[in-house]
Design a protein around this motif. Structure first.
Motif: not given
Ligand SMILES: *Cc1c(COP(=O)(O)O)cnc(C)c1O
Length: 449
Positions: A100, A129, A125
């Motif tokens: 991540r 993001n 993740t």
């Protein structure tokens, strides 16, 4: 055909603790029926995740001893960099503490408000993001990849026509890169074919858009290609990996999966300008470019892990043990996501517990029942995790690498069958407390009467 055996013997053992049903009932109640709140010591077989939970080899542990902890220019960094280059072929290799962190750095640099990132299915993740930058994350997995029961060799493939339509609709300037997740974790650990990767690469590059791989389980994906895709049976895993990565411009990776390590990740790319910017962000938030967020010993463990994961005896055993669990349950009539993926088996809680409606959280009820029955910890992937957006009600049993033996897996099969035999007694659950975001980790539940 002979039994496919574990291609290792056991040199160090970690005891696991048996508990009674009464102890497990008490532990569940104390954890508010959320398996993430259980103490790992109260779990017998822990199938919560395959991330960072694998066993390292003697060579990896020897590498840990040899780790060079120099701040800059560590010998361990060069071993790590060369191991990544050997498989991926990308010039620039930037170590991070997890996958991540590589995602955050990449998307902070390329994505933002108004941009769109296509993928087969974004891992949670990755999606977070992408969205954190203000960009939109689009899942374009082919329809067969959304059908739990469909038997198809490459259910991780992108729908190329939808990718072309998306580029047409928003324009290539708004798409900083396209991604392919191999294997497709959020879509059941299903593989992506070389043909699909080639088609995706061709479409993206025709529009000047780079292709990045979310490469967490690249070796498992290559094994599926070797087994299932015409023309690859006689190629080595390394050749298949190199052919696939040569179709792209870079990758993000969690070394906690096919890096065979307990921590680590990286960003790799051929784009020198992007790499220079990424190193600047790295220094700000992770560490100096020759260690990222890692110790020298971690870099050594990953360097060896990236070599060991290519061994065909290992991959044969790895994929066979996942399929063994999936096929045995399927043969006995237990509804599972088909065919077996690489790293996990998914119980289809909606069909397992048809008397429990979705709003009464059948996946949560099943995960709790499995723990109560046998001390096995799996994880709900359904309405608890995704709310109204849940496409299926699943319980994921993820298999840590090189950790459990066939008798452990036999015990899991027997235990799931025991729960299946008394499935009509199971009741739904309700949420008594939940946090504002990512509720599955910490929410409280109670069983319905
Ligand atoms: C695990 C995973 C990530 C994130 O990696 P972490 O090391 O957990 O940060 C990203 N993508 C996929 C497909 C993953 O499985």
């Amino acid at each position: 055909m002979k039994t496919i055996i574990e291609p290792f013997r056991i040199k160090v053992v970690e005891p696991i603790r048996m508990t009674t049903r009464e102890q497990r009932q008490a532990a569940l109640a104390a954890a508010h029926y959320n398996v993430f709140e259980l103490a790992a010591d109260d779990v017998l077989i822990d199938l919560l995740t395959d991330s960072g939970t694998g066993a390292m080899s003697q060579e990896q542990w020897a590498g840990v001893m040899r780790g060079d902890e120099s701040y800059a220019g560590s010998k361990s960094f060069f071993a790590f960099r060369d191991a990544v280059r050997n498989v991926f072929g990308y010039e620039h290799v930037i170590p991070t503490h997890q996958g991540r962190a590589a995602e955050r750095i990449l998307f902070e640099l390329v994505a933002g408000k108004g941009s769109v990132v296509p993928n087969n299915t974004h891992f949670d993740t990755t999606r977070a993001n992408v969205e954190h930058t203000g960009a939109r994350a689009m899942d374009l997995v082919a329809d067969v990849g959304r059908d739990a029961a469909a038997e198809h060799p490459f259910k991780g493939d992108i729908d190329v026509a939808r990718l072309e339509a998306l580029i047409e609709e928003v324009g290539p300037a708004r798409i900083p890169l396209g991604m392919l997740t191999i294997t497709n974790n959020a879509g059941g650990g299903q593989p992506v074919s070389m043909a699909n990767a080639r088609a995706v690469s061709e479409v993206l590059h025709r529009h000047g858009i780079p292709l990045f791989f979310d490469a967490c389980r690249f070796a498992e994906n290559a094994w599926f290609i070797k087994q299932r895709e015409p023309g690859y049976a006689d190629k080595s895993i390394l050749e298949i990996c190199r052919e696939m990565f040569a179709l792209g411009d870079g990758a993000t990776m969690s070394a906690k999966k096919d890096g065979m390590a307990n921590i680590g990740g990286f960003l790799a790319t051929n784009d020198g300008e992007l790499a220079a910017k990424a190193r600047n962000v790295l220094i700000l938030t992770e560490g100096f470019p020759t260690y990222g967020g890692l110790a020298g010993r971690d870099l050594e463990a990953i360097a060896r892990g990236l070599e060991e994961v290519l061994h065909e005896d290992y991959l044969n055993y790895r994929i066979a043990s996942t399929a063994y669990l999936c096929d045995h349950l399927h043969d006995k009539g237990v509804p599972v996501l088909r065919p077996a993926g690489g790293h996990a088996v998914y119980l289809d809680a909606a069909r397992f517990l048809p008397h429990i409606p979705r709003h009464e959280l059948p996946g949560q009820a099943l995960a709790c029942a499995l723990y109560e029955e046998a001390g096995i910890r799996g994880c709900e992937i359904g309405t608890v995790m995704f709310g109204e957006n849940a496409q299926m009600e699943l319980v994921r049993l993820a298999i840590p690498r090189r950790v459990y033996t066939q008798s452990h897996i036999d015990y899991v099969v027997e235990s799931v069958l025991d729960v299946f035999a008394r499935r009509e007694e199971l009741r739904g659950m309700r949420i008594t407390w939940e946090p504002p975001a990512l509720r599955h980790f910490t929410a409280h539940f109670e069983p319905l009467p």
